[in-house]
Design an enzyme around this catalytic site. Structure first.
Site, PDB file in Angstrom:
ATOM      1  N   ASP A   9       0.865  -1.180   0.000  1.00 57.02           N
ATOM      2  CA  ASP A   9       0.000   0.000   0.000  1.00 57.02           C
ATOM      3  C   ASP A   9       0.902   1.230   0.000  1.00 57.02           C
ATOM      4  O   ASP A   9       1.652   1.460   0.955  1.00 57.02           O
ATOM      5  CB  ASP A   9      -0.902  -0.025   1.241  1.00 57.02           C
ATOM      6  CG  ASP A   9      -2.001   1.020   1.195  1.00 57.02           C
ATOM      7  OD1 ASP A   9      -2.063   1.784   0.215  1.00 57.02           O
ATOM      8  OD2 ASP A   9      -2.800   1.087   2.154  1.00 57.02           O
ATOM      9  N   ASP A  99      -2.757   2.267  -6.248  1.00 57.51           N
ATOM     10  CA  ASP A  99      -1.716   2.394  -5.220  1.00 57.51           C
ATOM     11  C   ASP A  99      -1.658   1.225  -4.250  1.00 57.51           C
ATOM     12  O   ASP A  99      -0.986   1.311  -3.220  1.00 57.51           O
ATOM     13  CB  ASP A  99      -1.898   3.702  -4.453  1.00 57.51           C
ATOM     14  CG  ASP A  99      -3.228   3.760  -3.701  1.00 57.51           C
ATOM     15  OD1 ASP A  99      -4.131   2.980  -4.033  1.00 57.51           O
ATOM     16  OD2 ASP A  99      -3.347   4.590  -2.781  1.00 57.51           O
ATOM     17  N   GLU A 100      -2.323   0.125  -4.548  1.00 56.30           N
ATOM     18  CA  GLU A 100      -2.220  -1.042  -3.676  1.00 56.30           C
ATOM     19  C   GLU A 100      -2.514  -2.317  -4.444  1.00 56.30           C
ATOM     20  O   GLU A 100      -3.151  -2.303  -5.497  1.00 56.30           O
ATOM     21  CB  GLU A 100      -3.178  -0.925  -2.482  1.00 56.30           C
ATOM     22  CG  GLU A 100      -4.643  -0.964  -2.861  1.00 56.30           C
ATOM     23  CD  GLU A 100      -5.544  -1.103  -1.649  1.00 56.30           C
ATOM     24  OE1 GLU A 100      -5.259  -1.959  -0.782  1.00 56.30           O
ATOM     25  OE2 GLU A 100      -6.542  -0.358  -1.577  1.00 56.30           O
TER      26      GLU A 100
END
Length: 356
Positions: A9, A99-100
């Site tokens: 993350d 983003d993860e």
């Protein structure tokens, strides 16, 4: 062989990208957004600034907060760069957002020694930072759920490892149910009616009772997930049925212009996600929840599937303007469904007659 999963993350992703690009923003509290905070830097979070908070409220908490405009297309570009780095390591990955994501790392840590796992995690984080100049937090677990929970424990810029199921259970047992992915606010509110607010309290409820209250799929998920028995494989080819984005405000939102701006930002984000995967959606649904917890949805089916920001926004705004009540809003969101790989609609016989 039991599998090992990693969840990564990126730390305060939008804000961190802006601080990377502009040295003057480093080390100071910043918020990315317009009207509503999309992402706050960790410097701003120390003052209580959070995502989905009205900017006016954020500036009361942090008067010297620096507001930075949103550049979602650029963040998407950086996110794809991160994904390409990961794909060079392995294709056993599933990207949950820009983003993860999840990575199965079993093949890289076959001897399962914790120090060896730590070396892999450190190597991964250094690889991301060396190439992207951004930090990330990482979690290791025996399932995707346990890995995701682990990645939140030592944020930012660190990692946590669940050694086994027993370690996982001992950590979560006294925690609030909000720690568990998939147990959202609505479910927690329903469980709260039965004085169930912690994992240990839910643990005491028999499966048949949960199935009776929540249905087979949901009830079994609630029963299994808090026992470390919820497993799903990495799925890098799953077909999306819908895309959605929503925000929950920390206090009632009464600014109609800020709500409309939030709908525009959500439309931009949904448009980006559709275009990223070469997809189109035909049904746009507005979701709104008020301070009294009443929730409403309004759907509009378009003539042709789309992935354009303005067309998604226009449909959402039409739904929004048809609402009688536009104040005391606690949640607002958009879902795009009826996903296709083409925006070409096959003509019916009647349509063809019209064009003769």
């Amino acid at each position: 062989m039991k599998k090992i999963y990693m969840h990564y993350d990126m730390d305060a992703f939008f804000a961190s990208v802006e601080q990377r690009e502009n040295p003057e923003l480093r080390g100071i509290p910043i918020a990315v957004g317009h009207g509503i905070v999309t992402t706050a830097s960790y410097e701003a979070r120390k003052f209580g600034v959070k995502s989905a908070m009205p900017v006016a409220a954020a500036k009361k908490l942090c008067p010297h907060l620096k507001l930075v405009p949103v550049r979602k297309n650029y963040y998407g570009k950086v996110g794809r760069e991160i994904q390409q780095l990961i794909l060079k390591i392995t294709d056993k990955c599933e990207f949950a957002s820009i983003d993860e994501g999840y990575i199965e790392i079993t093949e890289f840590v076959k001897n399962r020694d914790e120090k060896y796992i730590e070396r892999f995690v450190e190597g991964f984080r250094k690889h991301i930072y060396k190439n992207i100049r951004l930090t990330c937090s990482v979690g290791i677990g025996f399932s995707k759920v346990s890995a995701k929970i682990a990645s939140d424990i030592n944020k930012p810029n660190s990692y946590f490892i669940f050694r086994n199921r027993e370690h996982f259970l001992s950590y979560i047992m006294d925690k609030n149910l909000s720690i568990i992915p998939g147990i959202g606010k609505k479910t927690r509110e329903l469980l709260g009616l039965f004085n169930i607010r912690t994992v240990s309290e839910l643990y005491k409820i028999e499966k048949k009772e949960l199935v009776k209250k929540f249905g087979s799929n949901r009830g079994e998920y609630l029963y299994n997930v808090i026992r470390g028995q919820q497993f799903s494989e990495i799925d890098n080819n799953r077909k999306r049925q819908s895309y959605a984005h929503e925000v929950t405000f920390n206090q009632s939102m009464n600014d109609i212009f800020a709500l409309e701006e939030e709908l525009r930002e959500q439309s931009e984000k949904l448009s980006y996600r559709l275009k990223e995967y070469g997809e189109f959606g035909k049904t746009v649904t507005l979701k709104i929840r008020y301070a009294n917890f009443l929730t409403y949805t309004r759907a509009k089916t378009l003539k042709n599937p789309t992935n354009k920001t303005e067309e998604i926004l226009n449909a959402a705004m039409e739904n929004f303007r048809n609402l009688k009540k536009k104040d005391e809003v606690r949640l607002i969101g958009i879902q795009v469904s009826s996903i296709t790989k083409s925006n070409i609609v096959q003509l019916t016989f009647n349509d063809m007659e019209k064009h003769d």
